[in-house]
Design a protein around this motif. Structure first.
Motif, short mmCIF file in Angstrom:
data_model
loop_
_atom_site.label_atom_id
_atom_site.label_comp_id
_atom_site.label_asym_id
_atom_site.label_seq_id
_atom_site.Cartn_x
_atom_site.Cartn_y
_atom_site.Cartn_z
N ALA A 1 40.92 -4.49 17.27
CA ALA A 1 40.65 -5.82 16.71
C ALA A 1 39.20 -6.21 16.94
O ALA A 1 38.57 -6.85 16.09
CB ALA A 1 41.59 -6.85 17.35
N MET A 2 38.66 -5.81 18.10
CA MET A 2 37.28 -6.15 18.43
C MET A 2 36.31 -5.54 17.42
O MET A 2 35.34 -6.16 16.99
CB MET A 2 36.98 -5.64 19.85
CG MET A 2 35.53 -5.83 20.27
SD MET A 2 35.12 -7.54 20.51
CE MET A 2 33.35 -7.38 20.86
N ILE A 3 36.56 -4.29 17.02
CA ILE A 3 35.67 -3.61 16.09
C ILE A 3 36.19 -3.70 14.66
O ILE A 3 35.69 -3.02 13.77
CB ILE A 3 35.46 -2.14 16.50
CG1 ILE A 3 36.77 -1.36 16.47
CG2 ILE A 3 34.84 -2.05 17.89
CD1 ILE A 3 36.62 0.12 16.80
N ASP A 4 37.19 -4.55 14.45
CA ASP A 4 37.72 -4.85 13.12
C ASP A 4 38.16 -3.60 12.38
O ASP A 4 37.90 -3.42 11.20
CB ASP A 4 36.66 -5.60 12.30
CG ASP A 4 37.29 -6.42 11.17
OD1 ASP A 4 38.47 -6.81 11.32
OD2 ASP A 4 36.62 -6.65 10.16
N GLY A 5 38.86 -2.72 13.11
CA GLY A 5 39.40 -1.52 12.48
C GLY A 5 38.37 -0.52 12.03
O GLY A 5 38.63 0.30 11.14
N GLN B 1 30.25 -9.39 20.76
CA GLN B 1 31.22 -10.27 20.11
C GLN B 1 31.86 -9.52 18.95
O GLN B 1 32.50 -8.50 19.14
CB GLN B 1 30.55 -11.58 19.70
CG GLN B 1 30.06 -12.39 20.91
CD GLN B 1 29.42 -13.69 20.52
OE1 GLN B 1 29.09 -13.95 19.37
NE2 GLN B 1 29.24 -14.55 21.50
N ASP B 2 31.67 -9.97 17.70
CA ASP B 2 32.32 -9.30 16.57
C ASP B 2 31.34 -8.46 15.76
O ASP B 2 31.60 -8.13 14.60
CB ASP B 2 32.99 -10.33 15.66
CG ASP B 2 32.00 -11.35 15.09
OD1 ASP B 2 30.86 -11.41 15.61
OD2 ASP B 2 32.36 -12.08 14.15
N VAL B 3 30.23 -8.06 16.37
CA VAL B 3 29.21 -7.29 15.67
C VAL B 3 29.05 -5.92 16.33
O VAL B 3 29.00 -5.81 17.55
CB VAL B 3 27.85 -8.02 15.68
CG1 VAL B 3 26.77 -7.15 15.04
CG2 VAL B 3 27.96 -9.35 14.95
#
Length: 222
Positions: free
Chosen positions: A42-46, A131-133
């Protein structure tokens, strides 16, 4: 997982902590499955979904388990690639002879330095999450033969030699902004004007992809 060391450092405190350290040797493909099934996904958005690998590596895993707070388990570790082949996804070039470590926690992934063969020449890759990057930086040398193998286009058969390149990829919410640059020195072209070029001549090439609702590709020569 073998060579496991398990301990509870202090039995006299109310919040007992179970510490587990272990290591394993096995297929890299299983490591990719581990990432896909962990909170890291989830952190690396798949980001790793769709990747495939052949070869083996070494996993080091550290677990910190609060026995009265099992929802607060923390994980950290590393995976050492040992001469692997990594397929990034359909239509993407293959990374050969991949060596180096990938470090992870329950919410982050980092690559201090991985070496590989990419576009027919050596490459060095670094990556980190904030974060999400996901930020990926790479550099290496591409050969005409390697480019022709990765992108089988007739125009690339008119290239000879090799050239250094630099790349930067920023991934966020499955959208990628990528920039690749090269002065093309060492690469010659027998294409018609204005794309002909001598081996010792420098021509700045910049490839940029900006991801949005509509993907935009930009190429510039200077």
């Amino acid at each position: 997982i073998g060579k496991v060391h398990v301990q509870i450092p202090d039995l006299l405190v109310f919040d007992e902590i179970l510490m587990v350290d272990g290591e394993a040797q096995g297929p890299t493909q299983e490591m990719l499955k581990f990432i896909d099934q962990s909170p890291v996904n989830a952190m690396i958005d798949g980001f790793s979904k769709g990747m495939n690998a052949s070869g083996n590596g070494k996993l080091n895993l550290n677990l910190k388990i609060p026995l009265r707070r099992l929802d607060d388990i923390t994980v950290a570790g590393s995976y050492l690639f040992q001469n692997n082949k990594v397929m990034l996804g359909e239509g993407m070039p293959v990374l050969d002879q991949v060596n180096g470590a990938l470090q992870f926690t329950g919410s982050t992934v980092a690559i201090p330095n991985i070496s590989a063969q990419f576009f027919g020449g050596p490459a060095a890759i670094k990556a980190s999450t904030q974060q999400d990057v996901i930020q990926i930086n790479a550099n290496g040398k591409a050969t005409a033969a390697g480019l022709g193998k990765a992108f089988p286009h007739p125009m690339l058969q008119r290239l000879q030699g090799s050239a250094n390149w630099n790349g930067s990829i920023t991934l966020r919410k499955k959208l990628a902004n990528a920039v690749f640059t090269s002065n093309l020195k060492g690469l010659s072209s027998s294409l018609p004007l204005p794309f002909n070029k001598a081996e010792g001549e420098s021509v700045m090439l910049r490839l940029e992809r900006k991801a949005s609702v509509l993907e935009q590709d930009m190429v510039s020569f200077n």
